[in-house]
Design a protein around this motif. Sequence first.
Motif, mmCIF file in Angstrom:
data_model
loop_
_atom_site.group_PDB
_atom_site.id
_atom_site.type_symbol
_atom_site.label_atom_id
_atom_site.label_comp_id
_atom_site.label_asym_id
_atom_site.label_seq_id
_atom_site.Cartn_x
_atom_site.Cartn_y
_atom_site.Cartn_z
ATOM 1 N N PHE A 1 93.758 95.654 79.910
ATOM 2 C CA PHE A 1 93.169 96.332 81.067
ATOM 3 C C PHE A 1 93.392 97.841 81.025
ATOM 4 O O PHE A 1 92.465 98.614 81.242
ATOM 5 C CB PHE A 1 93.752 95.744 82.368
ATOM 6 C CG PHE A 1 93.182 96.357 83.608
ATOM 7 C CD1 PHE A 1 92.005 95.881 84.157
ATOM 8 C CD2 PHE A 1 93.810 97.434 84.222
ATOM 9 C CE1 PHE A 1 91.466 96.457 85.299
ATOM 10 C CE2 PHE A 1 93.275 98.011 85.364
ATOM 11 C CZ PHE A 1 92.104 97.520 85.900
ATOM 12 N N ASP A 2 94.633 98.261 80.766
ATOM 13 C CA ASP A 2 94.953 99.694 80.817
ATOM 14 C C ASP A 2 94.251 100.495 79.731
ATOM 15 O O ASP A 2 93.830 101.624 79.976
ATOM 16 C CB ASP A 2 96.468 99.908 80.732
ATOM 17 C CG ASP A 2 97.180 99.447 82.003
ATOM 18 O OD1 ASP A 2 96.559 99.494 83.078
ATOM 19 O OD2 ASP A 2 98.341 99.031 81.901
ATOM 20 N N THR A 3 94.083 99.917 78.556
ATOM 21 C CA THR A 3 93.368 100.609 77.476
ATOM 22 C C THR A 3 91.894 100.768 77.840
ATOM 23 O O THR A 3 91.307 101.833 77.658
ATOM 24 C CB THR A 3 93.523 99.851 76.147
ATOM 25 O OG1 THR A 3 94.915 99.746 75.836
ATOM 26 C CG2 THR A 3 92.801 100.550 75.012
ATOM 27 N N GLY A 4 91.298 99.714 78.376
ATOM 28 C CA GLY A 4 89.911 99.790 78.820
ATOM 29 C C GLY A 4 89.734 100.781 79.951
ATOM 30 O O GLY A 4 88.773 101.555 79.978
ATOM 31 N N LEU A 5 90.677 100.777 80.888
ATOM 32 C CA LEU A 5 90.612 101.699 82.013
ATOM 33 C C LEU A 5 90.690 103.145 81.545
ATOM 34 O O LEU A 5 89.932 103.998 82.017
ATOM 35 C CB LEU A 5 91.726 101.397 83.018
ATOM 36 C CG LEU A 5 91.793 102.309 84.236
ATOM 37 C CD1 LEU A 5 90.501 102.235 85.050
ATOM 38 C CD2 LEU A 5 92.999 101.947 85.096
ATOM 39 N N ALA A 6 91.586 103.421 80.609
ATOM 40 C CA ALA A 6 91.718 104.786 80.089
ATOM 41 C C ALA A 6 90.417 105.240 79.440
ATOM 42 O O ALA A 6 89.976 106.382 79.639
ATOM 43 C CB ALA A 6 92.871 104.871 79.100
ATOM 44 N N ALA A 7 89.776 104.368 78.676
ATOM 45 C CA ALA A 7 88.497 104.710 78.046
ATOM 46 C C ALA A 7 87.433 104.964 79.105
ATOM 47 O O ALA A 7 86.670 105.939 79.033
ATOM 48 C CB ALA A 7 88.064 103.593 77.097
ATOM 49 N N PHE A 8 87.385 104.103 80.116
ATOM 50 C CA PHE A 8 86.411 104.232 81.197
ATOM 51 C C PHE A 8 86.595 105.537 81.962
ATOM 52 O O PHE A 8 85.644 106.281 82.186
ATOM 53 C CB PHE A 8 86.552 103.030 82.140
ATOM 54 C CG PHE A 8 85.645 103.063 83.332
ATOM 55 C CD1 PHE A 8 84.294 102.821 83.213
ATOM 56 C CD2 PHE A 8 86.156 103.316 84.602
ATOM 57 C CE1 PHE A 8 83.457 102.843 84.322
ATOM 58 C CE2 PHE A 8 85.342 103.333 85.715
ATOM 59 C CZ PHE A 8 83.988 103.098 85.568
ATOM 60 N N LEU A 9 87.834 105.818 82.338
ATOM 61 C CA LEU A 9 88.112 107.055 83.065
ATOM 62 C C LEU A 9 87.866 108.289 82.203
ATOM 63 O O LEU A 9 87.563 109.361 82.720
ATOM 64 C CB LEU A 9 89.552 107.056 83.591
ATOM 65 C CG LEU A 9 89.863 105.988 84.656
ATOM 66 C CD1 LEU A 9 91.337 106.021 85.008
ATOM 67 C CD2 LEU A 9 88.983 106.154 85.873
ATOM 68 N N GLY A 10 87.955 108.119 80.878
ATOM 69 C CA GLY A 10 87.672 109.201 79.945
ATOM 70 C C GLY A 10 86.182 109.413 79.698
ATOM 71 O O GLY A 10 85.792 110.295 78.942
ATOM 72 N N GLY A 11 85.340 108.570 80.317
ATOM 73 C CA GLY A 11 83.891 108.756 80.217
ATOM 74 C C GLY A 11 83.168 107.806 79.286
ATOM 75 O O GLY A 11 81.948 107.882 79.151
ATOM 76 N N ALA A 12 83.872 106.885 78.631
ATOM 77 C CA ALA A 12 83.204 105.928 77.744
ATOM 78 C C ALA A 12 82.329 104.992 78.567
ATOM 79 O O ALA A 12 82.720 104.544 79.643
ATOM 80 C CB ALA A 12 84.234 105.123 76.956
ATOM 81 N N ARG A 13 81.132 104.732 78.070
ATOM 82 C CA ARG A 13 80.204 103.810 78.718
ATOM 83 C C ARG A 13 79.488 102.992 77.649
ATOM 84 O O ARG A 13 79.286 103.453 76.530
ATOM 85 C CB ARG A 13 79.139 104.563 79.556
ATOM 86 C CG ARG A 13 79.707 105.377 80.716
ATOM 87 C CD ARG A 13 80.344 104.499 81.775
ATOM 88 N NE ARG A 13 80.747 105.226 82.962
ATOM 89 C CZ ARG A 13 81.955 105.732 83.181
ATOM 90 N NH1 ARG A 13 82.885 105.635 82.251
ATOM 91 N NH2 ARG A 13 82.228 106.342 84.313
ATOM 92 N N THR A 14 79.081 101.801 78.020
ATOM 93 C CA THR A 14 78.291 100.945 77.139
ATOM 94 C C THR A 14 76.852 101.438 77.204
ATOM 95 O O THR A 14 76.306 101.619 78.302
ATOM 96 C CB THR A 14 78.385 99.477 77.608
ATOM 97 O OG1 THR A 14 79.755 99.082 77.579
ATOM 98 C CG2 THR A 14 77.566 98.570 76.702
#
Length: 59
Positions: free
Chosen positions: A41-54
Motif C-alpha cells: 500500500f505505502d509504495t503504491g501511495l507514494a507513487a500516486f502522490l508523486g503523480g504516477a497514473r495509469t
Amino acid sequence: MNVVELAGGAGVCVVQAGRGGGKVYVAPDRTVLFVSSGMDFDTGLAAFLGGARTPRQGA
C-alpha cells in the motif's frame, strides 16, 4: 473489497484483497493509478502522490 480514504483529500484507494487483486488509487480529478497486489500500500501511495497514473486506454 475495501475503500480507504487518503489523507489530505488526495482521493481514495479501492483495495481488492487476495490473489489476482490489486489497488486502484483514485484522485479527485478521477485519474487513477492501478497497482498489482504484489505492491504494498505505502509504495503504491507514494507513487500516486508523486503523480504516477495509469494511462487511459483508447483516449
